[in-house]
Design a protein around this motif. Structure first.
Motif, PDB file in Angstrom:
ATOM      1  N   ASP A   5       1.060  -1.231   0.000  1.00  0.00           N
ATOM      2  CA  ASP A   5       0.024  -0.017  -0.137  1.00  0.00           C
ATOM      3  C   ASP A   5       0.682   1.279  -0.153  1.00  0.00           C
ATOM      4  O   ASP A   5       0.423   2.133  -0.747  1.00  0.00           O
ATOM      5  N   TYR A   6       1.992   1.234   0.868  1.00  0.00           N
ATOM      6  CA  TYR A   6       2.823   2.317   0.884  1.00  0.00           C
ATOM      7  C   TYR A   6       3.391   2.602  -0.534  1.00  0.00           C
ATOM      8  O   TYR A   6       3.688   3.886  -0.922  1.00  0.00           O
ATOM      9  N   GLU A   7       3.810   1.503  -1.078  1.00  0.00           N
ATOM     10  CA  GLU A   7       4.751   1.815  -2.481  1.00  0.00           C
ATOM     11  C   GLU A   7       3.737   2.476  -3.508  1.00  0.00           C
ATOM     12  O   GLU A   7       4.117   2.968  -4.127  1.00  0.00           O
ATOM     13  N   ALA A   8       2.744   1.825  -3.381  1.00  0.00           N
ATOM     14  CA  ALA A   8       1.607   2.415  -4.291  1.00  0.00           C
ATOM     15  C   ALA A   8       1.304   3.797  -3.995  1.00  0.00           C
ATOM     16  O   ALA A   8       1.059   4.551  -5.166  1.00  0.00           O
ATOM     17  N   LEU A   9       1.005   4.287  -2.907  1.00  0.00           N
ATOM     18  CA  LEU A   9       0.750   5.435  -2.469  1.00  0.00           C
ATOM     19  C   LEU A   9       2.044   6.375  -2.946  1.00  0.00           C
ATOM     20  O   LEU A   9       1.869   7.403  -3.501  1.00  0.00           O
ATOM     21  N   ARG A  10       3.307   6.031  -2.579  1.00  0.00           N
ATOM     22  CA  ARG A  10       4.362   6.520  -3.029  1.00  0.00           C
ATOM     23  C   ARG A  10       4.547   6.921  -4.525  1.00  0.00           C
ATOM     24  O   ARG A  10       4.987   7.856  -4.998  1.00  0.00           O
ATOM     25  N   ALA A  11       4.358   5.839  -5.321  1.00  0.00           N
ATOM     26  CA  ALA A  11       4.545   6.015  -6.792  1.00  0.00           C
ATOM     27  C   ALA A  11       3.610   6.983  -7.151  1.00  0.00           C
ATOM     28  O   ALA A  11       3.698   7.745  -8.295  1.00  0.00           O
ATOM     29  N   TYR A  12       2.200   7.125  -6.728  1.00  0.00           N
ATOM     30  CA  TYR A  12       1.325   7.963  -7.407  1.00  0.00           C
ATOM     31  C   TYR A  12       1.750   9.454  -6.785  1.00  0.00           C
ATOM     32  O   TYR A  12       1.805  10.350  -7.810  1.00  0.00           O
ATOM     33  N   GLN A  13       2.268   9.500  -5.729  1.00  0.00           N
ATOM     34  CA  GLN A  13       2.650  10.871  -5.223  1.00  0.00           C
ATOM     35  C   GLN A  13       4.093  11.200  -5.931  1.00  0.00           C
ATOM     36  O   GLN A  13       4.164  12.464  -6.353  1.00  0.00           O
ATOM     37  N   LEU A  14       5.055  10.458  -6.126  1.00  0.00           N
ATOM     38  CA  LEU A  14       5.911  10.870  -6.865  1.00  0.00           C
ATOM     39  C   LEU A  14       5.863  11.228  -8.490  1.00  0.00           C
ATOM     40  O   LEU A  14       6.728  11.922  -8.760  1.00  0.00           O
ATOM     41  N   GLY A  15       4.902  10.835  -8.885  1.00  0.00           N
ATOM     42  CA  GLY A  15       4.422  11.108 -10.166  1.00  0.00           C
ATOM     43  C   GLY A  15       4.114  12.776 -10.398  1.00  0.00           C
ATOM     44  O   GLY A  15       4.033  13.075 -11.363  1.00  0.00           O
ATOM     45  N   ARG A  16       3.995  13.355  -9.258  1.00  0.00           N
ATOM     46  CA  ARG A  16       3.520  14.735  -9.544  1.00  0.00           C
ATOM     47  C   ARG A  16       4.816  15.706  -9.725  1.00  0.00           C
ATOM     48  O   ARG A  16       4.820  16.736 -10.051  1.00  0.00           O
ATOM     49  N   VAL A  17       6.015  14.929  -9.341  1.00  0.00           N
ATOM     50  CA  VAL A  17       7.498  15.538  -9.375  1.00  0.00           C
ATOM     51  C   VAL A  17       7.535  15.401 -11.068  1.00  0.00           C
ATOM     52  O   VAL A  17       8.164  14.231 -11.455  1.00  0.00           O
ATOM     53  N   ALA A  18       7.487  16.473 -11.920  1.00  0.00           N
ATOM     54  CA  ALA A  18       7.544  16.062 -13.365  1.00  0.00           C
ATOM     55  C   ALA A  18       9.213  15.951 -13.704  1.00  0.00           C
ATOM     56  O   ALA A  18       9.395  14.965 -14.611  1.00  0.00           O
ATOM     57  N   ALA A  19       9.874  16.673 -13.311  1.00  0.00           N
ATOM     58  CA  ALA A  19      11.449  16.540 -13.718  1.00  0.00           C
ATOM     59  C   ALA A  19      12.091  16.539 -12.388  1.00  0.00           C
ATOM     60  O   ALA A  19      11.937  17.807 -11.517  1.00  0.00           O
ATOM     61  N   SER A  20      12.833  15.962 -11.925  1.00  0.00           N
ATOM     62  CA  SER A  20      13.854  16.177 -10.698  1.00  0.00           C
ATOM     63  C   SER A  20      14.659  17.308 -10.917  1.00  0.00           C
ATOM     64  O   SER A  20      15.634  17.359 -11.808  1.00  0.00           O
ATOM     65  N   GLY A  21      14.613  18.284 -10.050  1.00  0.00           N
ATOM     66  CA  GLY A  21      15.484  19.525  -9.935  1.00  0.00           C
ATOM     67  C   GLY A  21      16.133  19.611  -8.715  1.00  0.00           C
ATOM     68  O   GLY A  21      16.368  18.618  -8.055  1.00  0.00           O
ATOM     69  N   PRO A  22      16.814  20.631  -8.604  1.00  0.00           N
ATOM     70  CA  PRO A  22      17.868  21.035  -7.222  1.00  0.00           C
ATOM     71  C   PRO A  22      16.720  20.926  -6.067  1.00  0.00           C
ATOM     72  O   PRO A  22      15.429  21.481  -6.294  1.00  0.00           O
ATOM     73  N   ASP A  23      17.364  20.485  -4.995  1.00  0.00           N
ATOM     74  CA  ASP A  23      16.460  20.437  -3.688  1.00  0.00           C
ATOM     75  C   ASP A  23      16.217  21.807  -3.303  1.00  0.00           C
ATOM     76  O   ASP A  23      15.340  22.034  -2.583  1.00  0.00           O
ATOM     77  N   TYR A  24      16.977  22.780  -3.532  1.00  0.00           N
ATOM     78  CA  TYR A  24      16.943  24.278  -2.964  1.00  0.00           C
ATOM     79  C   TYR A  24      18.151  25.244  -4.004  1.00  0.00           C
ATOM     80  O   TYR A  24      18.845  24.489  -4.337  1.00  0.00           O
ATOM     81  N   THR A  25      17.685  26.323  -4.132  1.00  0.00           N
ATOM     82  CA  THR A  25      18.408  27.215  -4.931  1.00  0.00           C
ATOM     83  C   THR A  25      18.932  28.548  -4.013  1.00  0.00           C
ATOM     84  O   THR A  25      19.533  29.118  -4.320  1.00  0.00           O
ATOM     85  N   ALA A  26      18.042  28.953  -2.920  1.00  0.00           N
ATOM     86  CA  ALA A  26      18.112  29.903  -2.224  1.00  0.00           C
ATOM     87  C   ALA A  26      19.645  29.873  -1.257  1.00  0.00           C
ATOM     88  O   ALA A  26      20.067  28.878  -1.155  1.00  0.00           O
ATOM     89  N   ALA A  27      20.175  31.078  -0.927  1.00  0.00           N
ATOM     90  CA  ALA A  27      21.194  31.007   0.199  1.00  0.00           C
ATOM     91  C   ALA A  27      20.449  31.032   1.459  1.00  0.00           C
ATOM     92  O   ALA A  27      19.607  31.736   1.674  1.00  0.00           O
ATOM     93  N   PRO A  28      21.382  30.409   2.557  1.00  0.00           N
ATOM     94  CA  PRO A  28      20.923  30.421   3.862  1.00  0.00           C
ATOM     95  C   PRO A  28      21.141  31.797   4.520  1.00  0.00           C
ATOM     96  O   PRO A  28      21.723  32.371   4.201  1.00  0.00           O
ATOM     97  N   LEU A  29      20.041  31.837   5.514  1.00  0.00           N
ATOM     98  CA  LEU A  29      20.135  32.961   6.348  1.00  0.00           C
ATOM     99  C   LEU A  29      21.400  32.952   7.020  1.00  0.00           C
ATOM    100  O   LEU A  29      21.821  31.689   7.579  1.00  0.00           O
ATOM    101  N   PRO A  30      21.655  33.986   7.829  1.00  0.00           N
ATOM    102  CA  PRO A  30      23.025  33.927   8.675  1.00  0.00           C
ATOM    103  C   PRO A  30      22.610  32.977   9.630  1.00  0.00           C
ATOM    104  O   PRO A  30      21.310  32.985  10.441  1.00  0.00           O
ATOM    105  N   ALA A  31      23.719  32.371  10.313  1.00  0.00           N
ATOM    106  CA  ALA A  31      23.354  31.168  11.510  1.00  0.00           C
ATOM    107  C   ALA A  31      22.677  32.037  12.574  1.00  0.00           C
ATOM    108  O   ALA A  31      22.029  31.537  13.266  1.00  0.00           O
ATOM    109  N   ALA A  32      23.329  33.020  13.039  1.00  0.00           N
ATOM    110  CA  ALA A  32      22.968  34.083  14.049  1.00  0.00           C
ATOM    111  C   ALA A  32      21.630  34.329  14.109  1.00  0.00           C
ATOM    112  O   ALA A  32      20.919  34.534  15.174  1.00  0.00           O
TER     113      ALA A  32
END
Length: 338
Positions: A168-195
């Motif tokens: 059931d889990y694998e079927a659910l995840r296969a359906y949900q992963l189909g929403r990501v049309a093309a794998s891109g970078p996980d992020y592109t923004a720069a982080p805030l200063p640590a402080a």
């Protein structure tokens, strides 16, 4: 109180702090990321675990105050819930699950004060307050409990967990992963200063600079899978602990920007989170932060939403207590010259 002096009511008095449980039971890969030492059952529905937070840790020790991070104990409690389910309830290791709700309230802030000698440790008591078995591998469970440190109740917790049959889990995840049309970078923004988010190490910053949207703030999330604690092992979705850490950092930055706190050096006094859908890698994630009126004096309260694909995936609320005057003197120590 030292380790040998620590006393808890039976049957938790049988617990030890000598070694960790099996890492697979805590859902961790690295031994150093396992914070659960032992567990014992008291009947069919009440369980105890001994938990300990390391004094040095790449994420949880990255703080600027003399108080231990309440999120560190919340992580220990999260692991403890899995240990109980695997060791005492009969849930097999490897069965897919979803943590649908996780909440905690700090009831004694002073129990988290760092004595600069001993690791923070305590006993976690959980009760199964609700259980619905829908099939052999499909169960809904609600856990509620508290954390005792040196004989004082320091935190109250509750969680809803759903376990699914692997097919059931694998079927659910296969359906949900189909929403990501093309794998891109996980992020592109720069982080805030640590402080800006109460950290010292920029590697622990998981959000970028926000954009104002009316009275709200939208923060881009930075799920860097190289992080050794937040991404301890491979995931097929963005894990809950990362999302909650992003909520914390967004709440801190929002509270300072809105003048609710004078500094990001603060403790999370309460946290509630409700997960409705998985967050995916390879598509932008953002956190919307909304300042709210506080419920307790000297605190700031912020409501949060995790958004992806124009949908709200997770909602939460955090209450923060400023720790001005409780900065860690070890951070900026000066050596005496001879």
């Amino acid at each position: 109180m030292t380790e040998t002096e620590t006393r808890f009511p039976a049957p938790s008095s049988a617990l030890t702090f000598d070694r960790t449980v099996a890492r697979s039971h805590a859902h961790r890969r690295a031994l150093g990321e396992v914070f659960v030492a032992d567990s014992v059952a008291d009947g069919d529905s009440t369980f105890y675990t001994s938990v300990q937070i390391p004094r040095a840790h790449s994420l949880w020790y990255d703080r600027t105050t003399v108080y231990h991070d309440s999120f560190a104990m919340a992580e220990a409690a999260r692991q403890g819930s899995f240990v109980i389910l695997h060791q005492h309830v009969g849930v097999p290791v490897g069965l897919p699950f979803s943590m649908q709700r996780y909440e905690f309230d700090v009831t004694d802030r002073e129990a988290f004060r760092d004595d600069e000698k001993n690791p923070l440790q305590g006993v976690l008591r959980y009760e199964i307050v609700s259980r619905v078995d829908r099939s052999a591998d499909f169960s809904d469970l609600t856990l509620a409990g508290d954390l005792t440190v040196d004989g004082r109740v320091a935190m109250e917790l509750s969680a809803d967990v759903v376990f699914l049959a692997r097919a059931d889990y694998e079927a659910l995840r296969a359906y949900q992963l189909g929403r990501v049309a093309a794998s891109g970078p996980d992020y592109t923004a720069a982080p805030l200063p640590a402080a800006a988010v109460g950290r010292r190490d920029s590697r622990n910053v998981v959000i970028g600079a926000p954009v104002a949207v009316g009275s709200d703030w939208d923060y881009p999330l930075l799920p860097d899978r190289r992080h050794p604690a937040l991404f301890d092992h491979d995931y097929d979705h963005v894990p809950g602990p990362f999302i909650i850490e992003a909520f914390r950092q967004a709440a801190l930055d929002t509270a300072v920007r809105e003048g609710m706190l004078g500094t990001p050096n603060a403790m999370v006094m309460s946290c509630s989170s409700h997960f409705s859908q998985f967050a995916e890698f390879g598509a932008p994630l953002e956190c919307r932060s909304t300042p709210l009126d506080p419920t307790r004096p000297g605190t700031a309260r912020v409501e949060l939403e995790l958004r992806q694909f124009d949908k709200v995936l997770t909602v939460g609320a955090l209450e923060l207590a400023e720790l001005t005057g409780h900065e860690d003197p070890f951070l900026n120590r000066t050596e005496a010259r001879r």
